[in-house]
Write a protein that holds these residues in place. Structure first.
Motif, short mmCIF file in Angstrom:
data_model
loop_
_atom_site.label_atom_id
_atom_site.label_comp_id
_atom_site.label_asym_id
_atom_site.label_seq_id
_atom_site.Cartn_x
_atom_site.Cartn_y
_atom_site.Cartn_z
N GLN A 27 42.80 47.18 42.92
CA GLN A 27 43.43 46.59 44.09
C GLN A 27 44.27 47.65 44.82
O GLN A 27 44.93 48.48 44.19
N ILE A 92 39.23 47.01 46.39
CA ILE A 92 39.61 46.03 47.42
C ILE A 92 40.85 46.52 48.14
O ILE A 92 41.87 46.81 47.52
N ILE A 94 43.81 45.45 50.70
CA ILE A 94 44.48 44.24 51.20
C ILE A 94 45.43 44.67 52.31
O ILE A 94 46.21 45.60 52.13
N VAL A 110 42.03 37.06 47.55
CA VAL A 110 41.97 38.09 46.52
C VAL A 110 41.59 37.48 45.18
O VAL A 110 40.73 38.00 44.46
N SER A 114 38.04 38.24 43.40
CA SER A 114 38.24 39.01 42.16
C SER A 114 37.64 38.26 40.97
O SER A 114 36.98 38.86 40.11
N VAL A 126 41.39 44.39 35.71
CA VAL A 126 41.78 44.42 37.12
C VAL A 126 43.09 45.20 37.18
O VAL A 126 44.09 44.80 36.57
N GLY A 128 45.59 48.45 39.51
CA GLY A 128 45.99 48.87 40.84
C GLY A 128 45.81 50.36 41.05
O GLY A 128 45.71 51.14 40.10
N TRP A 150 50.53 40.18 39.62
CA TRP A 150 49.45 40.59 38.72
C TRP A 150 49.09 39.51 37.72
O TRP A 150 47.91 39.24 37.47
#
Length: 224
Positions: A27, A92, A94, A110, A114, A126, A128, A150
């Motif tokens: 993300q 992704i 955002i 999201v 996801s 998943v 960041g 998260w």
């Protein structure tokens, strides 16, 4: 979902697109004031950057790179001893300037996409951009690591974190290790979600808030 193909994808020396078998979902925030500018930037060959998906403030999703192609979203990166996360992940972007709260519509989008990606590709984690490039990047959680939920996202994706408690007053840091700056402190006895664990460090999120970051896991209880 509209598809606007970005030219910025992984290719071999002959110019043939490289295949992607994703293992992770990363993300990001786009640091842009509006979706039009962010998407235009990722469509420009001059930018040399792209992501598989972009999600604007209204929750609208635009696809820019096919999921079986490598997007240029992570740059120089490492996670669990793996280097070059572009070749291992779906990215992704955002829409967020980097200091805004995410909108409910955004986070719903999201979470929905996801969850589908994790299920379809059997993704391991998943994470960041802040996790795979902590010296360079702080997205999607921001400078104070307190913008992104998260735990909520992981629960939706079927990757629910364990809940633990702190056994001492703890510094929460931007990354794994004392070389990273302290963003805040939490008291002994606080309940936290353990999002990721690497060696003696764990990324946590304080229960009841979006505050996250890295702590020494020697001071976390077993799951409660």
């Amino acid at each position: 979902m509209p598809f606007k193909p970005s030219p910025n994808i992984g290719k071999n020396k002959a110019g043939v697109p490289l295949n992607l078998t994703p293992q992770y979902l990363i993300q990001h925030f786009d640091a842009a004031a509006n979706a039009t500018g962010a998407i235009s930037w990722m469509l420009s060959p001059k930018s040399k950057v792209s992501a598989h998906l972009h999600i604007d403030r209204e929750g609208n999703i635009t696809q820019l790179v096919a999921f079986n192609r490598i997007a240029h979203h992570a740059g120089e990166s490492e996670w669990r001893g793996l280097f070059g996360m572009n070749s291992r992940s779906i990215g992704i972007e955002i829409q967020n300037t980097g200091s805004q709260d995410y909108t409910a519509k955004q986070m719903d989008a999201v979470a929905e996409v996801s969850k589908l990606l994790v299920s379809y590709y059997n993704l391991k984690e998943v994470i960041g951009h802040e996790d795979v490039a902590p010296i360079r990047k702080n997205d999607p959680s921001g400078t104070k690591v307190n913008l992104f939920d998260w735990a909520g996202l992981l629960i939706v994706c079927g990757l629910a974190p364990s809940t633990k408690a702190t056994t001492a007053d703890l510094n929460i840091r931007r990354g794994q290790g004392t070389q990273f700056p302290v963003v805040t402190k939490i008291p002994k006895g606080d309940a936290v979600f353990e999002l990721n664990r690497i060696g003696t460090w764990s990324k946590i999120q304080v229960v009841g808030s979006n505050q996250s970051g890295w702590v020494s896991n020697a001071y976390l209880t077993k799951a409660i």
